[in-house]
Motif scaffolding. Structure first.
Motif, PDB file in Angstrom:
ATOM      1  N   LYS A 117       0.830  -1.230   0.069  1.00 57.52           N
ATOM      2  CA  LYS A 117      -0.123  -0.256  -0.016  1.00 57.52           C
ATOM      3  C   LYS A 117       1.028   1.370  -0.071  1.00 57.52           C
ATOM      4  CE  LYS A 117      -3.347  -2.273   2.809  1.00 57.52           C
ATOM      5  NZ  LYS A 117      -2.587  -3.962   3.099  1.00 57.52           N
ATOM      6  N   ALA A 118       0.170   2.177  -0.414  1.00 60.64           N
ATOM      7  CA  ALA A 118       1.100   3.555  -0.435  1.00 60.64           C
ATOM      8  C   ALA A 118       1.609   3.983   0.934  1.00 60.64           C
ATOM      9  CB  ALA A 118       0.137   4.839  -0.949  1.00 60.64           C
ATOM     10  N   ASP A 141       2.717   1.818   3.405  1.00 59.95           N
ATOM     11  CA  ASP A 141       3.857   0.745   3.579  1.00 59.95           C
ATOM     12  C   ASP A 141       5.326   1.289   3.618  1.00 59.95           C
ATOM     13  OD1 ASP A 141       1.923  -0.958   4.392  1.00 59.95           O
ATOM     14  OD2 ASP A 141       1.834  -1.861   2.430  1.00 59.95           O
ATOM     15  N   TYR A 163       2.355  -0.795  -9.434  1.00 59.20           N
ATOM     16  CA  TYR A 163       2.697  -0.144  -8.119  1.00 59.20           C
ATOM     17  C   TYR A 163       2.717   1.231  -8.291  1.00 59.20           C
ATOM     18  CZ  TYR A 163       5.543   1.170  -3.922  1.00 59.20           C
ATOM     19  OH  TYR A 163       5.962   1.784  -3.014  1.00 59.20           O
ATOM     20  N   ARG A 209      -0.819   2.944  -8.651  1.00 63.80           N
ATOM     21  CA  ARG A 209      -1.435   2.909  -7.734  1.00 63.80           C
ATOM     22  C   ARG A 209      -1.095   3.677  -6.460  1.00 63.80           C
ATOM     23  NH1 ARG A 209      -0.718  -1.978  -6.589  1.00 63.80           N
ATOM     24  NH2 ARG A 209       0.573  -1.977  -4.970  1.00 63.80           N
ATOM     25  N   THR A 210       0.162   3.548  -6.120  1.00 60.52           N
ATOM     26  CA  THR A 210       0.852   4.439  -5.006  1.00 60.52           C
ATOM     27  C   THR A 210       1.457   5.797  -5.245  1.00 60.52           C
ATOM     28  OG1 THR A 210       2.877   3.778  -5.216  1.00 60.52           O
ATOM     29  CG2 THR A 210       1.174   2.119  -3.854  1.00 60.52           C
ATOM     30  N   HIS A 246       4.371   6.377  -5.906  1.00 59.95           N
ATOM     31  CA  HIS A 246       5.639   6.311  -5.467  1.00 59.95           C
ATOM     32  C   HIS A 246       6.448   5.869  -6.370  1.00 59.95           C
ATOM     33  CE1 HIS A 246       4.303   7.352  -1.584  1.00 59.95           C
ATOM     34  NE2 HIS A 246       4.011   5.839  -1.065  1.00 59.95           N
TER      35      HIS A 246
END
Length: 357
Positions: A95-96, A98, A126, A129-130, A132
């Motif tokens: 998850k973002a 984490d 990833y 979604r995040t 990052h």
């Protein structure tokens, strides 16, 4: 005394009940994590690779090491490897909150196309979604499937002396038994008798993809490529020893003798963005993620923890393929699915050909 003892027993009973509830909850969590790979992250044990353990900023390290396989159905190697599907599940479960980003720690000669593609696609998911970044750090080699996996990273750095590249595909070996006259299934595996011998060949895409194939000689271009690797690293090695030990370079180059370009050429063609040692690279990744490098740690999986081992489950780090082990006195076997950047690692006679990046 009686009242005191009764009170103490009551307290111990309450503590025991609470501990039992925690234990059963942990066991349930471990079981659920094993049943649903995308939720495994919640049950992981993490260890610090770099930085202070109490750091507030977190980057997540994911090793991509050894031969890349899709999953355990691809077999096992004589050395460790990476399960691409499992790494993809791990990335999908992050998850973002984490971590502030992901760092792929890569040291692989390549492997299966589907395992490599699974990780590459999960990197894209990833990031989307995040929000990052994803970084790649080459710790020795990122060839073939490793290049495929890390190509979509926001930034790629390599340690000194690393090798990067081998963009191509190889299928084989394809063998032909010419004029079979006898088959022997003897106790040691048997053999084949032919009148015309056995031929073996690889089908490849990408010039020089099968360089090192024992069934054909090197071309002059391939020989020059290998020589350039050796020449660059030899100069660096000689300079290091000459400087640290205060020895004249000619002692090694002319009197004693001895002896892969990788990083310089890889940066020229755009395979990597720079060359840095580990601490320097990790600090750079923290800064590029918007984190304070003095208050950031890099963590990676150590497996599913104590309760999973108590249940008898394998507690290897997620995504990591363990080396093959002997079974019932028989030597460890590997399969033809396992490929290096140029030729397969090893074979069993009945295995099918491999198709690898």
């Amino acid at each position: 005394m009686g009242l005191g003892l009764s009170a103490a027993l009551l307290v111990l009973g309450v503590i025991s009940s609470v501990m039992s509830m925690i234990m059963f909850a942990s066991l349930a969590a471990a079981g659920a994590a094993l049943a649903n790979p995308t939720q495994r992250v919640d049950a992981e044990m993490l260890s610090t690779v770099w930085g202070p353990d109490n750091a507030k900023g977190v980057l997540r390290a994911i090793p991509v090491q050894g031969t890349i396989m899709a999953d355990a159905s691809d077999g096992a190697g004589l050395m460790g490897g990476t399960y691409g599907y499992e790494v993809a599940d791990l990335l999908d479960g992050l998850k973002a909150g984490d971590a502030g980003g992901v760092v792929l720690l890569i040291n692989t000669p390549g492997g299966s196309i589907n395992g490599s593609r699974a990780m590459a696609d999960a990197i894209d998911r990833y990031r989307e979604r995040t929000g990052h970044k994803v970084f790649a750090y080459v710790q020795g080699m990122s060839a073939s499937g490793g290049m495929y996996t890390m190509a979509g990273a926001d930034e790629i750095l390599a340690d000194h002396g690393s090798l990067v590249g081998s963009v191509g595909v190889i299928l084989g070996p394809l063998q032909y038994y010419n004029g079979v006259v006898a088959l022997d299934g003897g106790i040691f595996g048997g053999g084949v008798t032919t009148t015309g011998g056995i031929s073996s060949e690889y089908i490849t895409a990408g010039r020089g993809k099968d360089a090192g194939n024992p069934y054909r000689p090197l071309t002059e271009e391939e020989r020059a490529m290998f020589q350039s690797w050796v020449d660059q690293e030899y100069v660096s090695f000689v300079d290091q020893v000459a400087t640290k030990r205060k020895i004249e370079r000619t002692v090694m180059t002319e009197e004693v003798g001895a002896g892969i370009l990788g990083t310089d050429r890889a940066q020229q063609v755009g395979y990597i963005d720079g060359v840095m040692g580990r601490p320097e690279a990790f600090r750079h990744f923290a800064e590029a993620s918007g984190l304070d490098p003095n208050d950031t740690k890099l963590v990676q999986s150590e497996g599913l923890g104590f309760w999973a081992s108590l249940l008898g489950f394998e507690t290897r780090p997620l995504g990591t393929a363990l080396a093959a082990e002997p079974v019932e006195g028989q030597p460890a076997k590997v399969t033809s699915v396992l490929c290096t950047s140029r030729t397969p690692l090893a074979w069993v006679p009945e295995a099918a050909v491999s198709f690898c990046g």
